[in-house]
Enzyme design. Structure first.
Site, PDB file in Angstrom:
ATOM      1  N   LYS A  73      -2.471  -1.407  -3.793  1.00  0.00           N
ATOM      2  CA  LYS A  73      -3.105  -0.554  -3.759  1.00  0.00           C
ATOM      3  C   LYS A  73      -2.176   0.383  -3.956  1.00  0.00           C
ATOM      4  O   LYS A  73      -1.244   0.752  -3.045  1.00  0.00           O
ATOM      5  CB  LYS A  73      -3.921  -0.584  -2.466  1.00  0.00           C
ATOM      6  CG  LYS A  73      -4.882   1.027  -2.556  1.00  0.00           C
ATOM      7  CD  LYS A  73      -5.425   0.683  -1.094  1.00  0.00           C
ATOM      8  CE  LYS A  73      -6.200   1.994  -0.971  1.00  0.00           C
ATOM      9  NZ  LYS A  73      -6.842   1.895   0.422  1.00  0.00           N
ATOM     10  N   LYS A 129       0.934  -1.295  -0.159  1.00  0.00           N
ATOM     11  CA  LYS A 129      -0.425   0.040   0.105  1.00  0.00           C
ATOM     12  C   LYS A 129       0.798   0.919   0.104  1.00  0.00           C
ATOM     13  O   LYS A 129       1.925   1.734   1.218  1.00  0.00           O
ATOM     14  CB  LYS A 129      -0.761   0.082   0.994  1.00  0.00           C
ATOM     15  CG  LYS A 129      -2.199   1.106   1.524  1.00  0.00           C
ATOM     16  CD  LYS A 129      -3.113   0.949   2.318  1.00  0.00           C
ATOM     17  CE  LYS A 129      -3.707   2.865   2.246  1.00  0.00           C
ATOM     18  NZ  LYS A 129      -5.061   2.693   3.605  1.00  0.00           N
TER      19      LYS A 129
HETATM   20  C1  PBG Z   1      -7.238   3.829   5.705  1.00  0.00           C
HETATM   21  C2  PBG Z   1      -7.736   3.636   3.830  1.00  0.00           C
HETATM   22  C3  PBG Z   1      -7.644   4.617   2.637  1.00  0.00           C
HETATM   23  C4  PBG Z   1      -7.974   4.173   1.502  1.00  0.00           C
HETATM   24  C5  PBG Z   1      -9.044   2.425   2.338  1.00  0.00           C
HETATM   25  N1  PBG Z   1      -7.920   2.590   3.571  1.00  0.00           N
HETATM   26  C6  PBG Z   1      -7.057   6.172   3.056  1.00  0.00           C
HETATM   27  C7  PBG Z   1      -5.274   6.344   3.677  1.00  0.00           C
HETATM   28  O1  PBG Z   1      -4.575   5.189   3.393  1.00  0.00           O
HETATM   29  O2  PBG Z   1      -4.976   7.143   3.503  1.00  0.00           O
HETATM   30  C8  PBG Z   1      -8.280   4.855   0.302  1.00  0.00           C
HETATM   31  C9  PBG Z   1      -9.482   4.390  -0.144  1.00  0.00           C
HETATM   32  C10 PBG Z   1      -9.620   4.913  -1.227  1.00  0.00           C
HETATM   33  O3  PBG Z   1      -9.055   5.856  -1.953  1.00  0.00           O
HETATM   34  O4  PBG Z   1     -10.694   5.025  -2.626  1.00  0.00           O
HETATM   35  N2  PBG Z   1      -7.947   2.615   6.189  1.00  0.00           N
END
Ligand code: PBG
Length: 334
Positions: A255, A203
């Site tokens: 992601k 991520k």
């Molecule tokens: C954190 C989380 C995020 C997203 C999913 N889970 C935000 C981040 O890491 O700042 C982002 C998903 C998206 O942008 O569609 N709980």
């Protein structure tokens, strides 16, 4: 002018002559079963709230969430990933609402499970950022750093509470070291051996999460660069992957998706567990915004973006278009 003998014999265009021919030779297929719908459920509202930075996506009430889940089942979507949006006054430094059995995410999980049973794989975002008043994915040390190991204890508790509420699968998205192992232990020790873990393995700290911050009413100031990965790195993803598998991840995820297809391809090539990709909020909003301006063909661009993610190696794709695209692909019987 072409002269016989001067032209190489092979003509790839022969296989592109008709739609049926192209369909027959297509190497990548999108199917409703590949799709997972991320959905937001918000506490204390009596009608859904549109998210202005994500046209067409809304924060649900428990009622409209149920309806969205049913629509997803009917369209043939495989899963739903739930995010809770607590009332502002419920946020605190430790993200208590995230482990409250009556917290909004837990209410959402119970409502969806009751409505659809096992017809969707019901997944829960396992992270503290929606519930903390500082907006970070973990708890903080006295001097304001994200405390990895103290956060793991909170995640262990969250896993159990989410499993109690009916999650088939938990999705740890906080990028703390050791999170998969701790969550696996917590689930096993509380009788949830069958609850699976979809690990957010690679991520990245991405500017494309922007619209999501509105979607969950994030309180974050600053960034997540001390825990999410640097977009410049590849090898680091393979290291994260090895650790997650060792700790017991059942499925792994990359992601964002679109800007990280190389990572996705590498991960998909090197594992024997299912691989997911998350087409995140910014990827969604860019296509919607360009389409709204008349600059691209929306429906074609959506399918192309998802086909690219499939081609790179994802068998599961989290996308805000899941239900719409599944319907377009022929729905449940496709
Ligand atoms: C954190 C989380 C995020 C997203 C999913 N889970 C935000 C981040 O890491 O700042 C982002 C998903 C998206 O942008 O569609 N709980």
């Amino acid at each position: 002018m072409t002269a016989y003998g001067n032209f190489p014999g092979s003509r790839p265009r022969r296989l592109r002559t008709t739609p049926t021919m192209r369909r027959m030779v297509a190497e990548t297929r999108l199917h409703p079963a590949n799709l997972i719908l991320p959905a937001f459920v918000r506490e204390g509202i009596d009608a859904p709230v549109e998210i202005s930075a994500m046209p067409g996506v809304r924060q649900h009430t428990l009622d409209t969430l149920r309806k969205a889940a049913v629509d997803a089942v009917e369209a043939g979507v495989s899963g739903i990933m739930l995010f809770g949006v607590p009332a502002d006054e419920k946020k605190d430094a430790r993200g208590t609402a995230g482990t409250d059995p009556d917290g909004i995410l837990q209410q959402g999980l119970r409502a969806v499970r009751k409505e659809v049973g096992d017809d969707l794989v019901v997944m829960s975002d396992l992270c503290l950022d929606e519930y903390t008043d500082h907006g970070h994915c973990g708890v903080l040390t006295e001097d304001g750093r994200v405390d990895n190991d103290a956060t793991l204890e909170r995640y262990a508790e969250m896993a159990q509470v989410q499993a109690d509420a009916g999650a088939h699968t938990v999705g740890p998205s906080g990028m703390m070291d050791g999170q998969i192992g701790v969550i696996r232990d917590a689930l096993d020790q509380t009788g949830y051996e069958d609850v699976s873990i979809l690990a957010y393995t690679a991520k990245y700290s991405s500017a494309f999460y922007g619209p999501f911050r509105e979607a969950v009413g994030s309180s974050l100031r600053g960034d997540r660069k001390t825990y999410q990965q640097d977009p410049a790195n590849v090898r680091e993803s393979l290291r994260e992957l090895a650790l997650d598998l060792e700790e017991g991840a059942d499925m792994v995820m990359v992601k964002p998706a679109g800007p990280y297809l190389d990572i996705l391809a590498k991960v998909a090539d090197s594992v024997n567990v299912p691989v997911a990709a998350y087409q995140i909020s910014g990827e969604y909003s860019m296509i919607e915004a360009a389409a709204e301006k008349g600059w691209i063909d929306r429906d074609a661009a959506i399918l192309e973006s998802l086909t690219g993610i499939r081609r790179a190696g994802a068998s599961m794709i989290l996308t805000y278009w899941a239900t719409e695209v599944a319907q377009r692909l022929g729905g449940r019987s496709a």
